[in-house]
Design a protein around this motif. Sequence first.
Motif, short mmCIF file in Angstrom:
data_model
loop_
_atom_site.label_atom_id
_atom_site.label_comp_id
_atom_site.label_asym_id
_atom_site.label_seq_id
_atom_site.Cartn_x
_atom_site.Cartn_y
_atom_site.Cartn_z
N GLU A 184 0.83 -1.21 0.00
CA GLU A 184 0.00 0.00 0.00
C GLU A 184 0.87 1.26 0.00
N GLY A 185 1.94 1.25 0.78
CA GLY A 185 2.87 2.38 0.80
C GLY A 185 3.55 2.58 -0.53
N ARG A 186 3.97 1.47 -1.13
CA ARG A 186 4.60 1.54 -2.46
C ARG A 186 3.63 2.12 -3.48
N ASP A 187 2.38 1.65 -3.45
CA ASP A 187 1.38 2.13 -4.41
C ASP A 187 1.07 3.61 -4.18
N ALA A 188 1.05 4.06 -2.92
CA ALA A 188 0.77 5.46 -2.61
C ALA A 188 1.86 6.36 -3.17
#
Length: 143
Positions: free
Chosen positions: A26-30
């Motif tokens: 999720e952090g990578r996608d954000a």
Amino acid sequence: MDSRIECTLSRFADDTKLCGTVNTLEGRDAIQRDLDRIERWACANHMKFNKCKVLHMGQGNPKHNCRLGGEWIESSPEEKDLGVLIDEKLNMSLHCMLAAQKVNCILGCIKTSMASRSREVILPLCSCETPPGVLCPALGPPT
């Protein structure tokens, strides 16, 4: 530029940084969504980013790859930020070593180019070229 940005966006003069925690998907996608938003903003304003690098920080960092536009952003083990060289562990020892080498080189030039080694001649030269509180050991004791 920073509307709808999820991660931390920092700007100073012509320097822009995007920071985020990417220890999860999720952090990578954000952070990738933010990079895409920034790229769209740049295109809409006829601007271009250059010298883009990723500095992965922290132990156990999965070191995800990021894109800006259609290009993968190169990863770097250390980067200069506002004139200070830092690495992925926020260690500044390389920066300090390079600064000391530069000062020693300047002091060596002063030592070899000055005929007089009197305090009145050497001290002003040292204080111009070295930070406050730094002694001039390369020159030896003044005469």
